[in-house]
Design an enzyme around this catalytic site. Structure first.
Site, mmCIF file in Angstrom:
data_model
loop_
_atom_site.group_PDB
_atom_site.id
_atom_site.type_symbol
_atom_site.label_atom_id
_atom_site.label_comp_id
_atom_site.label_asym_id
_atom_site.label_seq_id
_atom_site.Cartn_x
_atom_site.Cartn_y
_atom_site.Cartn_z
ATOM 1 N N ALA A 1 0.821 -1.213 0.000
ATOM 2 C CA ALA A 1 0.000 0.000 0.000
ATOM 3 C C ALA A 1 0.859 1.268 0.000
ATOM 4 O O ALA A 1 0.522 2.237 -0.678
ATOM 5 C CB ALA A 1 -0.938 -0.011 1.204
ATOM 6 N N THR A 2 1.951 1.267 0.738
ATOM 7 C CA THR A 2 2.770 2.488 0.819
ATOM 8 C C THR A 2 3.205 2.945 -0.571
ATOM 9 O O THR A 2 3.074 4.133 -0.922
ATOM 10 C CB THR A 2 4.011 2.245 1.713
ATOM 11 O OG1 THR A 2 3.553 1.909 3.023
ATOM 12 C CG2 THR A 2 4.900 3.475 1.779
ATOM 13 N N ASN B 1 -6.495 3.086 10.697
ATOM 14 C CA ASN B 1 -5.715 1.935 11.151
ATOM 15 C C ASN B 1 -5.503 1.887 12.663
ATOM 16 O O ASN B 1 -5.190 0.842 13.211
ATOM 17 C CB ASN B 1 -4.349 1.910 10.443
ATOM 18 C CG ASN B 1 -3.674 3.250 10.450
ATOM 19 O OD1 ASN B 1 -4.198 4.218 9.896
ATOM 20 N ND2 ASN B 1 -2.523 3.349 11.085
ATOM 21 N N GLN C 1 -7.118 -0.829 5.222
ATOM 22 C CA GLN C 1 -7.704 -1.535 6.367
ATOM 23 C C GLN C 1 -9.175 -1.916 6.143
ATOM 24 O O GLN C 1 -9.820 -2.398 7.069
ATOM 25 C CB GLN C 1 -7.599 -0.679 7.646
ATOM 26 C CG GLN C 1 -6.189 -0.436 8.130
ATOM 27 C CD GLN C 1 -5.507 -1.685 8.711
ATOM 28 O OE1 GLN C 1 -6.116 -2.736 8.890
ATOM 29 N NE2 GLN C 1 -4.221 -1.559 8.993
ATOM 30 N N SER D 1 -3.380 -3.898 0.073
ATOM 31 C CA SER D 1 -2.123 -4.455 0.583
ATOM 32 C C SER D 1 -2.375 -5.907 0.974
ATOM 33 O O SER D 1 -3.224 -6.196 1.822
ATOM 34 C CB SER D 1 -1.680 -3.652 1.807
ATOM 35 O OG SER D 1 -0.570 -4.277 2.419
ATOM 36 N N HIS E 1 -0.622 -8.187 2.613
ATOM 37 C CA HIS E 1 -0.259 -8.762 3.919
ATOM 38 C C HIS E 1 -1.248 -8.400 5.030
ATOM 39 O O HIS E 1 -1.184 -8.938 6.130
ATOM 40 C CB HIS E 1 1.176 -8.379 4.315
ATOM 41 C CG HIS E 1 1.362 -6.967 4.771
ATOM 42 N ND1 HIS E 1 1.367 -6.639 6.111
ATOM 43 C CD2 HIS E 1 1.563 -5.816 4.110
ATOM 44 C CE1 HIS E 1 1.572 -5.336 6.232
ATOM 45 N NE2 HIS E 1 1.693 -4.810 5.029
ATOM 46 N N THR F 1 11.484 -5.383 -13.236
ATOM 47 C CA THR F 1 11.030 -6.712 -13.652
ATOM 48 C C THR F 1 9.882 -7.173 -12.765
ATOM 49 O O THR F 1 9.965 -7.096 -11.540
ATOM 50 C CB THR F 1 12.208 -7.711 -13.583
ATOM 51 O OG1 THR F 1 13.237 -7.217 -14.435
ATOM 52 C CG2 THR F 1 11.781 -9.101 -14.028
ATOM 53 N N CYS G 1 4.261 1.044 12.297
ATOM 54 C CA CYS G 1 5.396 1.639 11.588
ATOM 55 C C CYS G 1 6.220 2.531 12.508
ATOM 56 O O CYS G 1 7.404 2.695 12.312
ATOM 57 C CB CYS G 1 4.913 2.476 10.415
ATOM 58 S SG CYS G 1 3.576 1.736 9.533
HETATM 59 N N1 PLP Z 1 -2.397 2.618 5.037
HETATM 60 C C1 PLP Z 1 -2.932 2.092 6.164
HETATM 61 C C2 PLP Z 1 -4.251 2.582 6.653
HETATM 62 C C3 PLP Z 1 -2.231 1.092 6.870
HETATM 63 O O1 PLP Z 1 -2.768 0.570 7.969
HETATM 64 C C4 PLP Z 1 -0.977 0.665 6.376
HETATM 65 C C5 PLP Z 1 -0.167 -0.325 7.121
HETATM 66 O O2 PLP Z 1 0.013 -0.249 8.318
HETATM 67 C C6 PLP Z 1 -0.484 1.225 5.179
HETATM 68 C C7 PLP Z 1 -1.226 2.205 4.559
HETATM 69 C C8 PLP Z 1 0.813 0.767 4.596
HETATM 70 O O3 PLP Z 1 0.666 -0.548 4.057
HETATM 71 P P1 PLP Z 1 1.878 -1.412 3.504
HETATM 72 O O4 PLP Z 1 2.481 -2.101 4.683
HETATM 73 O O5 PLP Z 1 1.251 -2.390 2.550
HETATM 74 O O6 PLP Z 1 2.818 -0.517 2.820
#
Ligand code: PLP
Length: 374
Positions: free
Chosen positions: A69-70, A150, A179, A197, A199, A235, A321
């Protein structure tokens, strides 16, 4: 171990792992290669892309596979703002976005001269769409409002925001749906750009995607060979992308079942925690059932979380994070909570694998822990 940190990341599903290993064993050619082996993997990748669009019931969107997601958020926000700055330089977001969104926005403001409006939230951590409407200007080109927060699980009124943004042809609506996918039912076709995302929904780490409406212009953030529609070079990790389609399918198929299970677990936890005078609940009642955030009124959350962890109960403080550099929650602060509550929040986040017995054991461990800390 009682794992209650599923908003940070989830265990990979056995089915996904098995399919991933089988695919890795079987196919390895670069989908950009023109030989037969490359064409075969290209076909798999194209099918995965089509499947993702079908699963989200999208006809007017494209998929750009990313590492999570980031990356997808940065590509959407910076890629769009930098490509469209000639049309306007005003951006809108909320005060409780994930750092991936907020820091991208701040970077655009501080380094690239964009004007940024940060819409506040109410005491429940929810934005009010009228405030977004009020903030809209002739030069607004993007509104970014997350779906589910989150930290608290607060659900934002994204359908209303989408309607407001649609009235402004220059602007697009981006939503961080990290989320909510597979957890909260959503009308994805209303959102111009959103992210997934893997994971967070029992898929592989290093896997995600940006979904964006066709015709929206963005520029790539990394230059290279032009993979992923010229927007994300490098790639292709096609086995990971193929697994993302399967991960999304599994999550969406069980959305309502998992939602009801999570509701049962966190409703129980909430009711029990409310009996404890040491606890203040920070998550709104009508938020995502997968997240329950509470603060301790007189005990340090960092100490409690460590003690819980020694007793095999895994929970988070603020967003994972930044939890290794312990600072108070800016989300709770935006909700108007006092410093003690902001500094001492604990997030429990559940998944379909968690059980009521685990909730009961967690509560016992928590009570013992609170008792033992003077
Ligand atoms: N956005 C939200 C609301 C999240 O909870 C998170 C992860 O904690 C992210 C973005 C980032 O996701 P990723 O770990 O896939 O980069």
């Amino acid at each position: 171990m009682i794992y209650l940190d599923n908003a940070a990341t989830t265990a990979v599903s056995k089915e996904i792992l098995a399919s991933y290993f089988a695919l890795l064993n079987d196919q390895f050619a670069n989908p950009s290669s023109i030989h037969k082996a490359g064409q075969d993997t290209f076909l798999l990748l194209s099918k995965a892309r089509e499947q993702v669009l079908k699963l989200f019931r999208l006809k007017e969107h494209d998929v750009i596979f990313t590492s999570g997601a980031t990356e997808a958020i940065n590509l959407a926000i910076k890629g769009y703002a930098l490509a469209n700055s000639n049309r306007g330089k005003h951006l809108i977001t909320s005060s409780v976005e994930h750092p991936a969104v907020l820091n991208a926005m701040v970077q655009l403001r501080d380094l690239f001269g964009f004007d940024l409006t940060i819409v506040p939230v109410d005491a429940n951590g929810v934005i009010h769409s009228e405030l977004v409407e009020k903030a809209m200007r002739d030069d607004t080109i993007m509104v970014a409002i997350m779906h589910v927060n989150n930290e608290t699980g607060a659900i934002m009124p994204i359908e209303e925001v989408a309607k407001i943004v649609r009235k402004h042809p220059k602007a697009v609506f981006f939503s961080d749906t990290t989320q909510s996918i597979g957890k909260i039912e959503t009308k994805f076709e209303d959102i111009d750009m959103f992210v997934v995302s893997a994971h967070k929904i029992n898929g592989l780490k290093g896997s995600g995607a940006l979904l964006m409406r066709k015709g929206i212009r963005i520029i790539p953030l990394a230059s290279g060979g032009g993979q992923e529609n010229n927007l994300r070079s490098g790639t292709s990790d096609f086995p990971v992308h193929v697994m993302l389609a399967k991960t999304i399918r599994m999550a969406l198929e069980k959305n309502s079942e998992h939602n009801a299970h999570a509701r049962m677990l966190t409703d129980y936890l909430r009711d029990e925690l409310l009996q404890n005078g040491e606890v203040e609940i920070n998550s709104p009642l009508n938020g995502s059932p997968f997240i329950l955030n509470f603060s301790l009124k007189t005990k340090k959350a960092s100490v409690v979380i460590e003690a819980l962890s020694l007793n095999q109960a895994m929970v988070s403080s603020i967003s994972a994070c930044s939890s290794n550099k312990f600072i108070g929650s800016s989300v709770l602060s935006a909700m108007g909570k006092n410093k003690t509550i902001c500094n001492n929040s604990i997030r429990v986040s559940v998944c379909s694998e968690n059980t009521l017995d685990e909730m009961k054991t967690f509560l016992t461990i928590l009570e013992q822990t609170i008792e033992s800390i003077r």
